[in-house]
Structure formats: C-alpha cells, structure tokens
Design an enzyme around this catalytic site. Structure first.
Site, mmCIF file in Angstrom:
data_model
loop_
_atom_site.group_PDB
_atom_site.id
_atom_site.type_symbol
_atom_site.label_atom_id
_atom_site.label_comp_id
_atom_site.label_asym_id
_atom_site.label_seq_id
_atom_site.Cartn_x
_atom_site.Cartn_y
_atom_site.Cartn_z
ATOM 1 N N LYS A 208 0.849 -1.189 0.000
ATOM 2 C CA LYS A 208 0.000 0.000 0.000
ATOM 3 C C LYS A 208 0.886 1.242 0.000
ATOM 4 C CE LYS A 208 -3.641 1.718 3.043
ATOM 5 N NZ LYS A 208 -4.523 1.292 4.151
ATOM 6 N N GLU A 214 10.685 -4.611 4.296
ATOM 7 C CA GLU A 214 10.785 -6.001 3.837
ATOM 8 C C GLU A 214 10.432 -6.113 2.360
ATOM 9 O OE1 GLU A 214 9.232 -4.947 6.533
ATOM 10 O OE2 GLU A 214 9.473 -6.340 8.208
ATOM 11 N N GLY A 268 -4.811 -2.609 5.614
ATOM 12 C CA GLY A 268 -3.981 -3.704 5.090
ATOM 13 C C GLY A 268 -4.551 -5.082 5.378
ATOM 14 N N ARG A 269 -4.914 -5.335 6.633
ATOM 15 C CA ARG A 269 -5.335 -6.687 6.996
ATOM 16 C C ARG A 269 -6.748 -7.023 6.517
ATOM 17 N NH1 ARG A 269 -4.385 -3.475 11.158
ATOM 18 N NH2 ARG A 269 -5.991 -2.932 12.676
ATOM 19 N N GLU A 354 -4.041 -7.743 15.741
ATOM 20 C CA GLU A 354 -3.610 -6.393 15.364
ATOM 21 C C GLU A 354 -4.781 -5.416 15.537
ATOM 22 O OE1 GLU A 354 -0.199 -5.527 12.378
ATOM 23 O OE2 GLU A 354 -2.033 -5.342 11.228
ATOM 24 N N HIS A 385 -3.411 -34.846 17.848
ATOM 25 C CA HIS A 385 -2.235 -35.631 18.232
ATOM 26 C C HIS A 385 -1.134 -34.720 18.754
ATOM 27 C CE1 HIS A 385 -3.877 -39.233 16.225
ATOM 28 N NE2 HIS A 385 -4.527 -38.302 15.558
ATOM 29 N N LYS A 512 9.745 -1.053 14.441
ATOM 30 C CA LYS A 512 10.234 -0.683 13.111
ATOM 31 C C LYS A 512 11.187 0.505 13.224
ATOM 32 C CE LYS A 512 6.036 -1.403 10.398
ATOM 33 N NZ LYS A 512 5.123 -0.709 9.507
HETATM 34 C C1 G6Q Z 1 -2.256 -4.349 8.359
HETATM 35 C C2 G6Q Z 1 -1.044 -3.621 8.618
HETATM 36 C C3 G6Q Z 1 0.220 -4.233 8.042
HETATM 37 C C4 G6Q Z 1 0.492 -3.900 6.586
HETATM 38 C C5 G6Q Z 1 1.940 -4.257 6.265
HETATM 39 C C6 G6Q Z 1 2.292 -4.002 4.820
HETATM 40 O O1 G6Q Z 1 -3.358 -3.972 8.621
HETATM 41 O O2 G6Q Z 1 -1.221 -2.313 8.247
HETATM 42 O O3 G6Q Z 1 0.272 -5.613 8.211
HETATM 43 O O4 G6Q Z 1 -0.396 -4.546 5.749
HETATM 44 O O5 G6Q Z 1 2.801 -3.540 7.098
HETATM 45 O O6 G6Q Z 1 2.158 -2.667 4.491
HETATM 46 P P1 G6Q Z 1 2.286 -2.182 3.018
HETATM 47 O O7 G6Q Z 1 1.177 -2.775 2.222
HETATM 48 O O8 G6Q Z 1 2.207 -0.684 3.054
HETATM 49 O O9 G6Q Z 1 3.616 -2.662 2.487
#
Ligand code: G6Q
Length: 522
Positions: A208, A214, A268-269, A354, A385, A512
């Site tokens: 986003k 990463e 994001g989630r 989260e 198990h 971070k």
């Molecule tokens: C989710 C968070 C987080 C996010 C990641 C990736 O709700 O905001 O997990 O999706 O940090 O972010 P970007 O899509 O900006 O790379």
C-alpha cells in the site's frame, strides 16, 4: 458523527451480566443439555452455514444480557457507520470500507463527497482482464514465453490474506504456480527464486505504502536477480504493483499501466478483497475470486440486517466477550477440520490481534478491563495428536471454534466420515468429558481393576469446556468469503463493545523505528 464512546463496564447490562455470571459460573453444559431443544435453540442456519453454539456455558438469559450490552453501546449505529463510510478509524482519520469492495448494490458510498463504487468496478475489470491474459498464456514474458509462476511480494496485510486464500482454494487452482515472499530474511527470497525461471515468472509487488522495508528490499533483490538475465526494458512484462504510492512504483521501473490501485479507506489486513487479492485471481481465476467476494457480501448483509440474537458474527463476538471478560479466558483456538485451511489461524492472528490488541479506549484512557483475545490454532485431526491434551485436561479455559465441511472436495467419503466423526467427538469430549464413574467402569471392564485407584484421577475429563461448531456444506470460494467476513465482523463487534479503535495498529511502529535506528548505526 463519531462512534459512541461508552465504557462497557459502566453499563447497566454489564452489571447485570456480572450478577448473572456470579450466579451461574458453575453452570454445567451437560446439565444444560438435558433440555432436548438446546441444540435447536442455540443454532443459527444461514444458507449453507450452520453455527451451533449450544456447547457454551450460557442460558437464554446470558444471550439476552449480552445482546442488551450490544444495544446499550449502540452496536447497530457502529455497524451502520462502518458500512456507510463514516470516519470510524478516527486515529488515522479514515473510513473503513473493505465491505464496499464486495458490494454489488447500487447504493453509493461517498468518500470526500465522491462515490467510490465506480473505481472499485474499474479495478475489478482490470483484475479480470489481467488475470485472463496471464492464465490463458496470452501475456508473454520477455523471451515470448507464457507465464508459469507468480510471486507475490508483500508482508502483513499484503501477504497473509492472499497467501491464506490461495492455499485454502488450492482445489480450484489453475496451472500457475503461486509463491509468496514476505520475510526480510534473505533466505526466504533465496529459497523461492532458486527454482524460478525469470523468463516465465511474474512478480506482483503488493505494498500500500511502497515503503515497507521487507517488501522493497525483497523486490529490489528480485529485480537485481531478474536483471542478470533480462534488461530494464523487460521489467513491464514481469513486474506489476498494487499500491497507493504511484511515484515510488514509477521510480521502481514499473509501467503505469501495470499498477493496480489501493485506497486509504481499506486497511492492510482487510485488503484481500481489493487488488491486493490479485494473486488470488491469478491463481484460481477471476470467477472464483468474484465468488469469494460474493460470499463475503452475503455475510455483510447478514451482519448488517439481522437481529443480534440471530446474527452469527455478533453472537460469536458476544460469546468471546463472555469468556474473555467474565470467565477470564485469555486465548481462543480456531480449529479448522480441513487441511486446506492450515493458514487460517495465522491469518486470523493478524486480523484479530492487530485489530483488538489495544489498551487505550476511544477516550484515550488506559483500559482496566480485558480486550483482545489471543488466537491460535491448527488443523484437525493433526492437532488432536499434538496440543489438544492441554485443551482437554489442562488448567486453562480455551473456547474453541471448530470449522468443518459436510462434504469433502475429492469425495473420499471414508476419510471424510472419519474426519467429521473426530470433529464432533472433540466437541463432545470437551463439553461432556468423562466422569469418575465412567472411568471406573471402563477400567473395571478392561481388566485393569487393580489399577483403578492409581489411574482414576488421570483419566477423568472434567468437560464443561466450550466450543462452537461452524459448519459449511462445502469449501468453495463463496463459503470461504463468508467465513473470512464472519471473522472480520466479529472483530469489529468486539472492538465496539470494548470501546477501542480496531482499525489502527500503532503498536507495530516502535519496533520498526528502532530497527531503522540500529541499522543506521551499523
Ligand atoms: C495491516 C497492517 C500491516 C500492513 C503491512 C504491509 O493492517 O497495516 O500488516 O499490511 O505492514 O504494508 P504495506 O502494504 O504498506 O507494504
């Protein structure tokens, strides 16, 4: 108008619930089951989904009081505000509109005075046309070959949802191989690229912000690997992006035509319903992707329009609050009886923890009651198990959701009968246990009479451990959409009741920042 700001523990319903809990805390599920209507009274059928919540430590009065609590904090108003695009993510100043992504209704949804429905439809068309080209082989790589592999580069919300859905819908998959690179650990990306052919691989960079350390590091590593055999002019054929940050995408070298939008009003989630789900559409085809969205929309309508006492996400949220805030349960297990759903617990950990892992209320005040539950789990029967010992006989109360399907996909009925026998047996064992008397008889009949005194206490199952049966007819894209949306709405309902903001995630920032500082010092 903002969300209401009501401390749940100061409500009338909470006081009544506290009294009700004190009077009934030793209630026995076994005794409750003496009422032969129990299962019918505490089940909700919604099309192909049956939720049986009869094996809980509840009476009708418990449900009535929990619903009273939901009414007292005006959950109805909060649901309406989410669906109609009010800025309910107050701390980030945003609307929360993942539900708009799957809405097929004509009802306009305004963000900054502009209806967002047309851009959602345009993006869906773009996803369809791109997926069709890649799947049919019309989209060619830089040496004229069709694509065989798709790599999703993203993390968190830009990884877990698509990864989980692609895994869950493996049965519906086409010939493309799908891979997911997320971790900053270079061994992750190295393991994935070592078997890939740059001529036939498509990389989908999902970010986003397009600034996530990463994702950008992995994308750069992959670009450098790609450029060992191709040129920068070949990038448009192999790299596409899903992002809001067009400038950064452009400077990475991705063609504007290959950028799929994301919007600030989708967290994001909760974004697998947007172009973040591109790798899902590539992997199972657009029609299946669309069916996933349709299933979610069905659940949205149910959540929005159904009375709380028959409303599946609301009931599951209220039960979770009942155990979390009254019985003091700290965790919840999610136990899918389908190997396809092995990534569901990981996905839900992010979605739930989260969102509701917050210690400050909507007033900005520190909270003195429990909020977000810890969620964990794995697939049945494997986990029987493994960790189920603790759930059956340990000292902790762990409410569990058992997700099952009436039919299997390949139709191996012998396997499926055994799988489902285990599914029901686990819930019965948890609820009804095994008494001293039963163990006594069992040992006597097995000829172990001499050992009765020695073994008896170890073989007793106290029972009275709660579970919900979440049973679908069949694992399809549509039923999966419904299941995911069910948990999304459960999360929001709990956030509203706990008086927290579920849609920000400041808690992930400090680590971070510190990592960046440490990196700069090196
Ligand atoms: C989710 C968070 C987080 C996010 C990641 C990736 O709700 O905001 O997990 O999706 O940090 O972010 P970007 O899509 O900006 O790379």
């Amino acid at each position: 108008m903002a969300l209401q700001n009501i401390n749940p523990t100061k409500t009338k319903a909470w006081k009544k619930l506290t009294n009700h809990f004190n009077e009934n805390k030793n209630i026995s599920i076994k005794d409750l089951y003496k009422n032969s209507n129990r299962q019918t009274d505490f089940s909700i059928q919604f099309n192909d989904l049956l939720v049986d919540f009869s094996k809980n430590k509840i009476t009708q009065e418990t449900i009535d009081l929990l619903v009273e609590l939901a009414n007292e904090v005006d959950l109805k108003d909060a649901i309406k505000k989410q669906f109609t695009g009010e800025i309910i993510n107050v701390t980030e100043g945003r609307e929360v509109l993942h539900t708009a992504l799957r809405s097929t209704s004509e009802e306009p949804i305004l963000v900054n005075g502009k209806n967002i429905k047309p851009q959602i439809q345009t993006t869906l068309r773009k996803i369809r046309s791109f997926s069709n080209k890649v799947i049919s082989g019309k989209w060619k790589g830089y040496t004229g070959k069709s694509i065989t592999d798709v790599v999703n580069i993203g993390i968190g919300g830009s990884d877990l949802g698509p990864d989980m859905v692609v895994e869950s819908l493996q049965y519906y998959k086409n010939q493309l191989n799908t891979h997911f690179v997320s971790n900053i650990d270079g061994d992750h990306v190295s393991e994935i690229i070592k078997n890939l052919n740059p001529e036939t691989t498509l990389f989908v960079i999902v970010s986003k912000t397009f600034t996530t350390q990463e994702t950008i590091t992995n994308a750069e590593t992959i670009k450098n690997w790609f450029l060992k055999s191709a040129t920068i002019f070949d990038i448009p054929k192999h790299f596409v992006a899903v992002s809001t940050n067009l400038e950064a995408v452009d400077s990475f070298g991705i063609d504007k035509a290959n950028v799929f939008p994301m919007w600030n009003w989708v967290g994001g989630r909760f974004s697998l319903w947007s172009a973040v789900g591109l790798s899902i559409s590539l992997s199972v085809g657009f029609d299946n992707y669309k069916a996933l969205l349709e299933g979610a929309e069905e659940m949205d309508n149910h959540f929005r329009n159904t009375d709380f006492n028959q409303n599946i996400p609301v009931i599951l949220a209220l039960l979770s609050i009942w155990y979390n805030n009254f019985y003091g349960a700290e965790t919840e297990a999610v136990l899918p009886y389908s190997q396809y759903l092995k990534k569901l617990p990981d996905y839900l950990q992010q979605a739930i923890m989260e969102s509701n892992g917050k210690g400050v209320d909507r007033n900005g005040d520190k909270i003195d009651y429990q909020t977000g539950t810890i969620v964990w789990g794995s697939t049945g029967t494997n986990m029987q198990h493994a960790f189920m010992q603790l759930v059956h006989q340990g000292t902790k109360l762990i409410p569990a959701d058992f997700i099952g399907y009436k039919e299997s996909l390949y139709g191996l009925t012998d396997h499926h009968k055994k799988l489902m026998a285990n599914y029901y047996a686990q819930m019965d064992a948890l609820a009804f246990g095994k008494t001293k008397e039963e163990v006594h008889l069992e040992l006597k009949f097995s000829g172990d009479e001499a050992k009765i005194n020695q073994l008896l206490p170890f073989k007793v199952f106290e029972g009275n451990r709660p579970s919900n049966a979440i049973l679908f007819d069949k694992l399809t894209p549509k039923s999966l959409g419904k299941l995911i949306a069910l948990y999304e709405h459960k999360i929001y309902t709990q956030g509203i009741l706990w008086n927290i903001y579920s849609y920000d995630q400041f808690g992930v920032e400090l680590g971070k920042e510190l990592a960046k500082k440490l990196l700069n010092k090196q």
